[in-house]
Design an enzyme around this catalytic site. Structure first.
Site, PDB file in Angstrom:
ATOM      1  N   ASN A 226       7.980  17.776 -10.954  1.00 28.49           N
ATOM      2  CA  ASN A 226       9.318  17.489 -10.405  1.00 28.49           C
ATOM      3  C   ASN A 226       9.351  17.391  -8.878  1.00 28.49           C
ATOM      4  O   ASN A 226      10.108  16.608  -8.333  1.00 28.49           O
ATOM      5  CB  ASN A 226      10.368  18.463 -10.960  1.00 28.49           C
ATOM      6  CG  ASN A 226      10.103  19.888 -10.602  1.00 28.49           C
ATOM      7  OD1 ASN A 226       8.992  20.257 -10.211  1.00 28.49           O
ATOM      8  ND2 ASN A 226      11.117  20.720 -10.720  1.00 28.49           N
TER       9      ASN A 226
ATOM     10  N   GLU B 156       5.691  30.516 -10.086  1.00 25.69           N
ATOM     11  CA  GLU B 156       7.012  29.972  -9.749  1.00 25.69           C
ATOM     12  C   GLU B 156       7.503  29.273 -11.003  1.00 25.69           C
ATOM     13  O   GLU B 156       7.029  28.186 -11.336  1.00 25.69           O
ATOM     14  CB  GLU B 156       6.893  28.960  -8.597  1.00 25.69           C
ATOM     15  CG  GLU B 156       6.367  29.530  -7.302  1.00 25.69           C
ATOM     16  CD  GLU B 156       7.418  30.313  -6.520  1.00 25.69           C
ATOM     17  OE1 GLU B 156       8.613  30.223  -6.863  1.00 25.69           O
ATOM     18  OE2 GLU B 156       7.036  31.020  -5.583  1.00 25.69           O
TER      19      GLU B 156
ATOM     20  N   CYS C  84      14.077  23.291 -10.258  1.00 24.96           N
ATOM     21  CA  CYS C  84      14.028  24.655 -10.783  1.00 24.96           C
ATOM     22  C   CYS C  84      15.171  25.504 -10.252  1.00 24.96           C
ATOM     23  O   CYS C  84      15.717  26.323 -10.965  1.00 24.96           O
ATOM     24  CB  CYS C  84      12.699  25.302 -10.447  1.00 24.96           C
ATOM     25  SG  CYS C  84      12.356  25.277  -8.693  1.00 24.96           S
TER      26      CYS C  84
ATOM     27  N   GLU D 174       6.550  31.752  -2.322  1.00 23.13           N
ATOM     28  CA  GLU D 174       5.914  30.700  -1.529  1.00 23.13           C
ATOM     29  C   GLU D 174       6.774  30.477  -0.299  1.00 23.13           C
ATOM     30  O   GLU D 174       7.991  30.581  -0.357  1.00 23.13           O
ATOM     31  CB  GLU D 174       5.795  29.414  -2.343  1.00 23.13           C
ATOM     32  CG  GLU D 174       4.761  29.576  -3.438  1.00 23.13           C
ATOM     33  CD  GLU D 174       4.466  28.297  -4.216  1.00 23.13           C
ATOM     34  OE1 GLU D 174       5.261  27.346  -4.169  1.00 23.13           O
ATOM     35  OE2 GLU D 174       3.424  28.281  -4.885  1.00 23.13           O
TER      36      GLU D 174
END
Ligand code: NAD
Length: 484
Positions: free
Chosen positions: A154, A252, A286, A464
């Protein structure tokens, strides 16, 4: 600078060399289903060779002067920016997002690389107060070793650099596997990385069969770290496998982000932010808003504002200039979105706009879904629990703050949450009370190079971005020295 014209024949990069294989995987354009390119179908052999070369390169790369490692990254960032327009077009073709969004993603990808290029020279240890006479206590920060990086489709450019840049800055060497839907942009980014002074083997890219490559890396004791972005289901499987060699793990994963809109909010601002976030990347984000909770007195006012904005969205091929929402990644994604919308409608939700795929004319062979608004959504409906990952805005109502927080927190996910209110006390209470790794207040931007991106609960482990993202690739070593 010579302009690149990226071919659609992606390659693997192992030991600094381009690698092709007789067997390939086709890459398709989600706007019309056409095959637009291919990449090598790598498997166990190439995956193992990538680890061989990454472990050989590790001692030299980890001992390079930090400012030299940083220089390599800054060079990579500049090369990405020099070629941003071509990279954005390639990304849009294989992933579907509007080219303007793709350009934004490529620039963000470069920003991460530049930021970590700067930070490489600031990684340092500590001297602690001694516990005994003539004792010296120090803490070193050292790279974990070979890191395996697995990325989703994505955000296929930003996810590559958000992992590779901190890993390389820390002194790790890397092996990376992109998603099969979007390997071309990863291959192009690696080509630019290979043009820098990075030593051969310090970064390797293997495309191909996910399970064979993943299992090879997870089963290899020389890989000391796995950093994964993708679905919660796959993340859990990788975590189990990582246990075998007790690898460091960063995950993640998926989200189910709520947006809470209170009656005192600036409703135009809330509608602008919600629609921009909800329909970015066709809703395949997300940290995208999955559920819009609005306080009852302003339900219709907010709904009307959202509807007006959604009706103005133009759906089309990402490379068209006037397009706001591109196709979904594949047919399966369209079916999943339709099933969740149908379930909601069957259980009493009111379809205010959209609710169907686009199948005629220019849309006929692509995976387009009409932007959708549902109201009267309640907690019995599947879309309140599952990540929709499509252009659907479900609107729910609540009466009081405590109820909104309880329902927003009533999910196994905890990636992002959003809050729209002008009440300072409420902002304070809710930013603490919402169970999420990130909270956006009166706005929805959350990904920045200096900030920690990531979730709690089943949305993941680790962060991150920023110094937090660098720590994921560093081990602490404590040294106690008796001086006499
Ligand atoms: P996915 O889990 O299907 O795939 C992600 C990556 O894992 C791909 O490269 C895939 O090839 C690989 N993979 C799949 N099975 C594997 C296996 N057995 N072994 C090794 N690798 C394997 O996810 P996706 O559909 O590509 O991405 C969408 C998901 O990613 C969504 O759930 C989204 O929320 C999540 N996501 C999370 C973040 C975040 O930062 N939290 C960011 C982007 C996407």
């Amino acid at each position: 600078m010579t302009r690149k014209s990226w071919t659609h024949e992606g390659v693997c990069w192992v030991a600094g060399r381009k690698r092709t294989l007789p067997e390939t995987i086709e890459v398709t354009d989600p706007a019309d289903g056409r095959v637009i390119g291919c990449v090598p179908r790598g498997g166990v052999e190439l995956a193992r060779e990538a680890v061989d070369t990454a472990s050989e390169a590790f001692p030299a790369w980890s001992r390079r002067l930090p400012r030299e490692r940083g220089q390599v990254l800054k060079d990579w960032a500049n090369r990405i920016l020099d070629h941003r327009a071509e990279l954005a077009k390639l990304l849009s073709q294989e992933q579907g997002k509007p080219v303007a969004e793709a350009l934004g993603e490529v620039e963000t990808a470069a920003e991460f690389v530049e930021w970590y290029g700067e930070e490489a020279k600031r990684i340092s240890g500590e001297v602690l107060p001694p516990a005994k006479e003539n004792q010296q206590m120090t803490v070193l920060r050292q790279p974990v070793g070979v890191a395996a990086l697995i990325t989703p489709w994505n955000y296929p450019a930003a996810m590559v650099t958000r992992k590779a840049a901190p890993a390389l800055a820390a002194g790790c060497t890397v092996v990376l596997k992109p998603a099969k839907e979007t390997p071309l942009i990863a291959s192009a980014l690696f080509e630019l990385l290979m043009e820098t002074n990075l030593p051969h083997g310090a970064a390797n890219l293997v495309t191909g069969d996910a399970a064979s490559i993943g299992d090879t890396w997870l089963g290899d004791y020389r890989v000391r770290k796995i950093s994964f972005t993708g679905s919660t289901g796959v993340g859990k499987e990788l975590m189990k496998k990582a246990a075998e060699h007790v690898k460091r793990v960063s995950l993640e994963l998926g989200g189910n982000a709520p947006a809470l809109v209170f009656e005192d909010a600036d409703l135009d601002r809330a509608a602008d932010a919600i629609v921009a976030n909800k329909f970015e990347n066709g809703g395949q984000m997300c940290n995208g808003i999955n559920l819009i909770f609005v306080q009852e007195p302003v339900r219709e006012e907010l709904t009307e504002r959202i509807l007006a904005r959604v009706k103005a969205l133009r759906v089309g091929r990402g490379t068209e200039t006037e397009c706001h929402v591109g196709p979904l990644i594949n047919q399966r994604a369209c079916h999943k979105v339709q099933a969740l919308v149908d379930d909601a409608v069957n259980k009493g939700a009111r379809l205010r706009y959209g609710g169907e795929p686009l199948l005629e004319g220019e849309y006929s062979n692509g995976h387009f879904y009409r932007p959708t608004v549902l109201t009267e959504v309640d907690d019995r409906m599947d879309l309140t629990r599952d990540e929709v990952f499509g252009p659907v805005a479900p609107i729910l109502t609540f009466r009081i703050e405590e109820e909104a927080v309880r329902r927003a927190n009533g999910t196994p996910y905890g990636l992002a949450a959003y809050l729209f209110t002008r009440d300072g006390g409420r902002i304070h209470r809710l930013t603490e009370g919402l169970e999420a790794g990130m909270v956006g207040v009166n706005g929805t931007s959350l990904s920045f190079p200096q900030a920690p991106f990531g979730g709690i609960k089943e949305s993941g482990l680790g962060r991150e971005g920023g110094l937090y993202g660098l720590e994921e690739f560093l081990e602490l070593k404590f040294i106690s020295t008796m001086l006499d």
